[in-house]
Design an enzyme around this catalytic site. Structure first.
Site, short mmCIF file in Angstrom:
data_model
loop_
_atom_site.label_atom_id
_atom_site.label_comp_id
_atom_site.label_asym_id
_atom_site.label_seq_id
_atom_site.Cartn_x
_atom_site.Cartn_y
_atom_site.Cartn_z
N HIS A 3 0.82 -1.35 0.08
CA HIS A 3 -0.05 0.07 0.06
C HIS A 3 1.08 1.22 0.02
O HIS A 3 2.04 1.23 -0.06
CB HIS A 3 -0.90 -0.12 1.16
CG HIS A 3 -0.31 -0.05 2.80
ND1 HIS A 3 0.42 0.85 3.05
CD2 HIS A 3 0.03 -1.08 3.59
CE1 HIS A 3 0.83 0.44 4.17
NE2 HIS A 3 0.67 -0.78 4.45
N CYS A 14 3.71 -4.69 6.41
CA CYS A 14 3.47 -4.21 5.49
C CYS A 14 4.64 -3.71 4.49
O CYS A 14 5.70 -3.22 5.06
CB CYS A 14 2.17 -3.31 5.22
SG CYS A 14 0.75 -4.17 6.09
#
Length: 479
Positions: free
Chosen positions: A405, A421
């Site tokens: 992301h 992440c």
């Protein structure tokens, strides 16, 4: 810098020569590359200690260094001379062979049927004898392919290319640089050579590298301009081809129309399609269906641990006619895949052993898991914002709390500051979102990618997709 290159070649051939390591370190130090210099000094060991703490005359060191450099230059000259002789013999053999055809396949008639595309090889290429000719009058009629730079320079793999082309034909070879086991798909790949196959079965190979052929190549401005368009088309076809295969894997059948790939969330296989992708959908779908009905023999499968290391590129030739009107597979026949390198802080988009993109990313160190995943969800503006902790795009990894992301902390790119992440800059994550379809495989490992970035100035089209938000879910990825 040339001294550094020659000394580097020497220590690669003689890794136990501590004096060579010491001299290479001094060259790096003079060039301001202190990290490399320290590494060389460590390899030099006691030689470094002895010479740094003694008063050895500078001319003595220089004399020793010149001896090593001369040895390295002679070895390089010998290799280049052997390669040129080998290339000359190969070209001579190609000229003597009436035609390159597969066993059991009849040779095509030298006369071209009416209405078929014809090239004029004598006008398209300089003859092998060195006679100077014009470059191709009609670049649109060229086929293109891309191969490893050393394969193009050495004439490797020409026979297999000839077997794939029609008679007559002209194929332009673009060269990709190696980085370890990978080939880099940079924008503006240089033209290495052109390969012509005449109606009489004669083969003409024209190098566009003066250093390789010791010649004055014809003007290649028109070919290079067309090559840039070919590269752009192949990227878009690669995305469409991968999306079709991902859809087939998920639904059990190929998409019936291009609209099946750009439905609203959560069925958004792709973020969007370009005009070329719309135009190419029908012929490319026919090619995919044909491949399933009668699969062609393929090379040995690539090991999961790394890319194919054969001398050529993908092995596909593709002209301008194949982008929309033909039924040939695209150059990037292998599906797109994402590879993440935790050590280098890199995320690459690959097809086979070719890297199309190599981005800098932020990670979480040991918190970022290693292994195999797939892109499960693709969402625009996670949690309803484009400037929040997940940025403007999010791609969830399988059934986990990890995702690729964007970020509102751009300074964290290249560092281990996330909770696991994979963080990307806004431009990078939006381009990635546009290029990789739902279902794309993701491999996270260590030390598998080069550090060199492959990020073009002109990005893949990545306009903000509509109907691809998810207002009904609050994401709690480990950002």
């Amino acid at each position: 810098m040339k001294n550094s290159q020659h000394l580097k070649a020497y220590v690669q051939m003689h890794p136990d020569n501590k004096m060579a390591w010491y001299l290479l370190g001094k060259e790096y130090y003079k060039n301001g590359q202190f990290g490399k210099a320290n590494y060389c000094y460590n390899q030099a060991g006691e030689v470094y200690e002895a010479f740094e703490h003694s008063k050895v005359p500078a001319d003595m060191l220089q004399q020793y260094e010149e001896g090593l450099l001369q040895s390295a230059r002679e070895r390089q000259t010998s290799r280049l001379r052997k390669r040129r002789v080998l290339l000359a013999l190969m070209l001579l053999l190609l000229l003597l062979i009436p035609a390159a055809v597969a066993p059991g396949v009849p040779q095509e008639n030298a006369e071209t049927p009416a209405g078929e595309r014809v090239n004029d090889p004598p006008a398209a290429l300089a003859a092998v004898t060195g006679e100077k000719q014009e470059s191709p009058r009609d670049p649109e009629s060229l086929d293109f392919t891309a191969v490893a730079a050393d394969a193009a320079a050495g004439g490797q793999g020409l026979a297999s290319l000839l077997q794939q082309t029609k008679t007559p034909s002209v194929t332009a070879l673009l060269s990709m640089r190696r980085s370890g086991q990978w080939l880099l798909w940079n924008k503006g790949l240089p033209l290495a050579a052109t390969l012509a196959k005449t109606g009489e079965g004669r083969v003409v190979y024209q190098s566009y590298d003066p250093a390789a052929c010791e010649c004055q190549p014809p003007d290649a401005a028109d070919i290079k301009q067309q090559a840039g368009k070919w590269q752009k088309r192949q990227e878009e076809l690669a995305v469409l081809w991968s999306a079709m295969r991902a859809y087939k894997s998920s639904k059990g059948a190929l998409p019936g129309s291009v609209q099946d790939l750009v439905k609203p969330f959560p069925a958004n296989v792709l973020g969007g399609v370009t005009p070329l992708m719309k135009e190419a959908f029908t012929p490319l779908r026919a090619a995919a269906a044909g491949a399933e009905a009668s699969p062609q023999p393929t090379a040995s499968p690539q090991p999961s641990s790394g890319p194919d290391t054969s001398s050529q590129g993908q092995g596909q030739t593709s002209g301008s006619h194949a982008a929309a009107g033909g039924e040939a597979k695209p150059f990037f026949a292998a599906p797109l895949k994402i590879i993440v390198d935790k050590q280098k802080h890199r995320l690459a988009v690959t097809s086979g052993r070719i890297i199309l993109r190599n981005y800098a990313v932020g990670l979480g160190g040991d918190k970022t898991p290693e292994g195999e995943f797939v892109i499960k969800d693709k969402v625009v503006n996670p949690n309803g914002r484009d400037n929040g902790e997940f940025g403007s795009r999010g791609m969830q990894l399988s059934d986990s709390n990890y995702a690729i992301h964007g970020t509102n902390e751009p300074d964290s790119i290249g560092k281990d500051e996330s909770l696991g992440c994979i963080r990307m800059s806004r431009k990078d994550v939006e381009e990635l979102f546009a290029m990789v379809p739902m279902g794309t495989a993701v491999q996270i490992g260590t030390g598998v990618l080069p550090e060199e970035l492959v990020v073009p100035e002109e990005r893949f089209p990545s306009d903000s997709p509509r109907d691809q938000t998810n207002p009904h879910k609050l994401y709690h990825w480990l950002h």
